[in-house]
Design an enzyme around this catalytic site. Structure first.
Site, short mmCIF file in Angstrom:
data_model
loop_
_atom_site.label_atom_id
_atom_site.label_comp_id
_atom_site.label_asym_id
_atom_site.label_seq_id
_atom_site.Cartn_x
_atom_site.Cartn_y
_atom_site.Cartn_z
N ASP A 1 16.72 -5.31 -25.66
CA ASP A 1 16.15 -6.60 -25.87
C ASP A 1 14.88 -6.94 -24.91
OD1 ASP A 1 16.48 -9.74 -26.18
OD2 ASP A 1 17.21 -9.41 -23.91
N ASP B 1 13.49 -10.32 -23.21
CA ASP B 1 13.80 -11.04 -21.92
C ASP B 1 14.80 -10.97 -21.53
OD1 ASP B 1 11.14 -12.41 -22.41
OD2 ASP B 1 11.83 -14.13 -23.69
N ARG C 1 14.00 -20.31 -30.55
CA ARG C 1 13.21 -21.65 -29.76
C ARG C 1 13.75 -22.68 -30.37
NH1 ARG C 1 7.39 -21.13 -31.15
NH2 ARG C 1 7.64 -18.93 -30.23
N LYS D 1 9.20 -14.81 -30.60
CA LYS D 1 7.86 -14.70 -31.34
C LYS D 1 6.81 -14.22 -30.45
CE LYS D 1 9.24 -17.49 -34.86
NZ LYS D 1 9.34 -18.73 -35.81
N ASN D 2 6.81 -14.32 -29.22
CA ASN D 2 5.85 -13.97 -28.25
C ASN D 2 5.94 -12.51 -27.86
OD1 ASN D 2 4.34 -16.56 -28.01
ND2 ASN D 2 6.58 -17.25 -27.21
P1 B16 Z 1 9.88 -17.57 -28.08
P2 B16 Z 1 14.95 -12.21 -26.11
C1 B16 Z 1 14.57 -14.85 -26.31
O1 B16 Z 1 14.14 -13.54 -26.16
C2 B16 Z 1 14.70 -15.48 -25.07
O2 B16 Z 1 15.81 -14.98 -24.19
C3 B16 Z 1 15.23 -17.01 -25.30
O3 B16 Z 1 15.36 -17.66 -24.22
C4 B16 Z 1 13.87 -17.58 -26.23
O4 B16 Z 1 14.46 -18.91 -26.70
C5 B16 Z 1 13.88 -16.74 -27.53
O5 B16 Z 1 13.43 -15.41 -27.09
C6 B16 Z 1 12.76 -17.32 -28.28
O6 B16 Z 1 11.47 -17.17 -27.54
O7 B16 Z 1 10.04 -19.03 -27.98
O8 B16 Z 1 8.94 -16.90 -27.28
O9 B16 Z 1 10.04 -17.24 -29.47
O10 B16 Z 1 15.97 -12.11 -24.87
O11 B16 Z 1 15.71 -12.16 -27.39
O12 B16 Z 1 14.00 -11.19 -25.76
MG MG Z 2 17.53 -11.52 -23.53
#
Ligand code: B16
Ligand code: MG
Length: 212
Positions: A9, A11, A49, A117-118
């Site tokens: 994973d 984040d 998101r 998505k980032n």
């Molecule tokens: P984005 P992971 C997740 O990443 C985050 O933990 C979560 O807080 C976030 O809402 C989600 O990605 C979507 O992120 O807005 O950047 O597409 O923990 O799965 O790496």
């Molecule tokens: Mg995570």
């Protein structure tokens, strides 16, 4: 080796973007007059998101159309992406870096399985743009964690069977996803408390022992 590949994973495991998610969601919540705090932010870990916004809207008195939801989640992402520019190679800890290198020396394939998505942008900021053998993220899935899709795709991308992969996760939804995909999982951080991990990591470097 017990495994052929490790799927991380992003984040909460490789890096920590919680504070940026928090700041960006806080800006949106303030604009809408919705209560938002660190406790609610913790519930957004590993969640997509739009699902994150639905959790925030639990405190909203009123109705919101799909168009408005898209407007606010897009705006949140713009704020979040600006904040991500503060990230650099300095945000990759020496422990994570050396453990990743150690796992690679063991001959394991290394992949990302993230809801974000980032993910590509974050990996570039960390200096890991070309490091992983595969990146499965929010852009290549239709169902987010706890659905196993993101991890199953990561296994497919590296050409390994799910049962030969170990998932590393910091969120309950992620552990559930790994289990649904018939993969072993190592819990780290807050996920340890769920008691659902095949292994519980005290520290990222424990992975070097877990896989061997
Ligand atoms: P984005 P992971 C997740 O990443 C985050 O933990 C979560 O807080 C976030 O809402 C989600 O990605 C979507 O992120 O807005 O950047 O597409 O923990 O799965 O790496
Ligand atoms: Mg995570």
């Amino acid at each position: 080796m017990k495994y052929q590949a490790v799927i991380f994973d992003l984040d909460g495991v490789i890096c920590h973007t919680d504070k940026y998610h928090y700041q960006a969601w806080k800006e949106i919540a303030d604009e809408l007059g919705i209560e938002f705090n660190e406790m609610i932010n913790n519930r957004l870990r590993g969640v997509s998101r739009m699902e994150s916004f639905e959790i925030i809207l639990e405190k909203y008195n009123g109705e919101m159309s799909e168009e408005e939801k898209i407007h606010y989640t897009t705006k949140k992402n713009e704020v979040y992406k600006k904040l991500l520019k503060n990230m650099s190679e300095k945000d990759l800890t020496a422990e994570v870096k050396s453990t990743l290198e150690g796992l690679r020396e063991y001959g394991l394939k290394l992949a990302i399985g993230s809801s974000s998505k980032n993910a590509g942008f974050i990996l570039e900021r960390l200096g890991l743009g070309n490091f992983f053998d595969a990146v499965s993220d929010g852009n290549n899935i239709t169902n987010s964690k706890p659905d196993p899709e993101v991890f199953l795709k990561a296994a497919e991308f590296v050409g390994e069977k799910p049962e030969d992969c170990l998932v590393v996760e910091d969120a309950k939804a992620g552990l559930e996803a790994a289990i649904a995909g018939k993969m072993d999982c190592a819990a780290i951080g807050d996920a340890v408390a769920c008691g659902m991990g095949t292994y519980n990591l005290k520290s990222f470097a424990d992975l070097l022992e877990v896989v061997s």
